[in-house]
Design an enzyme around this catalytic site. Structure first.
Site, PDB file in Angstrom:
ATOM      1  N   GLY A  13      25.943  44.579  20.997  1.00  0.00           N
ATOM      2  CA  GLY A  13      27.153  44.533  21.822  1.00  0.00           C
ATOM      3  C   GLY A  13      28.155  43.518  21.332  1.00  0.00           C
ATOM      4  N   TYR A 175      24.472  47.983  38.543  1.00  0.00           N
ATOM      5  CA  TYR A 175      24.566  46.813  37.661  1.00  0.00           C
ATOM      6  C   TYR A 175      23.634  45.697  38.106  1.00  0.00           C
ATOM      7  CZ  TYR A 175      26.818  43.515  34.467  1.00  0.00           C
ATOM      8  OH  TYR A 175      27.064  42.621  33.464  1.00  0.00           O
TER       9      TYR A 175
END
Length: 279
Positions: A13, A175
């Site tokens: 990422g 999340y």
């Protein structure tokens, strides 16, 4: 400053110019590591305007910056939910550097955080979030962890969780659940891998100034009928230090966890959030 000379790090990422992953990759290189930089491939037409204007090239731009610092680097993009792609990423890193000593599991998706309650969110959003933020972490950690164990050099695995993985937040969809899972994975791996001198720890960022956080603020402010600046001010007001974090501050904590100064730190989750959560 940690001394990571001779170490090889893999950071997932790490392809966004205003992202946590890039800051981590640059800090590890600054402290002496060579770095494998990975990100989910993106269509350049979807890049935010500031990336397009500067000719940003995703993970390759992060690699270029690292090489400009005199360190070695490799761009190895992949979708972390794809097992074959993950193995290809790890194999490419081993082929170039011979070993991996540090893994930073930073890749994740925001899951519509700030605007999706669990009862009202689409099922597909739940499953896709868990697939990236939990299953993807499993695939990367397993692939890299096996190489660490086989190499016998020890190592450091660092999960990037979130303040949303330390306490429940309303309308954060999947999340919260996915980031809470990283604490459990961290503790289990810390117990299983300590015998190989592989430490596993977790960093829980609060609100930092990134494109991903900006998007979350925009979603949440629209969801609650507020202006983005008003919502952002609320975040700052709820933080004892009165502001968002800077990505270099988070990267410093990761570098500490990666290095020998943290050689007796294992199975811990460190909040880097200006005091927003104290546990």
């Amino acid at each position: 400053m940690a001394d990571l000379t001779g170490k090889v790090a893999l950071v997932t990422g790490a392809g966004r110019q205003r992202g946590i992953g890039r800051a981590i990759a640059l800090r590890l290189a600054q402290d002496g590591a060579d770095v494998i930089v990975s990100a989910l491939p993106r269509d350049p037409s979807t890049y935010p305007s500031h990336e397009q204007e500067m000719g940003w090239k995703g993970s390759q731009s992060t690699v270029d910056e690292i090489e400009g610092m005199g360190r070695q680097a490799l761009s190895a993009d992949c979708d972390i939910t794809d097992k074959a792609g993950v193995q290809g990423m790890v194999d490419a890193g081993i082929a170039k550097f011979g070993h991996i000593d540090i893994l930073v599991n930073n890749a994740s998706v925001p899951s519509g955080a700030g605007a999706n309650s669990i009862l009202d969110m689409p099922d597909e959003l739940w499953y896709s979030t868990i697939d990236v933020n939990v299953n993807g972490i499993y695939l990367v950690t397993k692939a890299v962890g096996l190489t660490m164990r086989d190499a016998g050099r020890g190592g450091s695995i660092i999960m990037i969780s979130s303040l949303a993985g330390r306490r429940g937040l309303p309308d954060y969809g999947a999340y919260c659940a996915s980031k809470f899972a990283l604490t459990g994975i961290t503790q289990q791996l810390a117990l299983e891998l300590a015998q190989y001198n592989i430490r596993t720890n977790c960093i829980a960022p609060g609100s930092h100034s990134t494109d991903m956080m900006d998007a979350t603020i925009l979603r949440a402010s629209e969801h609650y009928g507020m202006e983005p600046d008003q919502y952002r001010a609320g975040i700052a007001g709820a933080t004892p230090m009165g502001r968002q974090g800077f990505v270099h501050e988070l990267a410093s904590a990761v570098s500490f966890m990666a290095g020998d100064d943290a050689s007796y730190v294992n199975g811990q989750t460190l909040n880097v959030d200006g005091g927003a959560q104290m546990n």
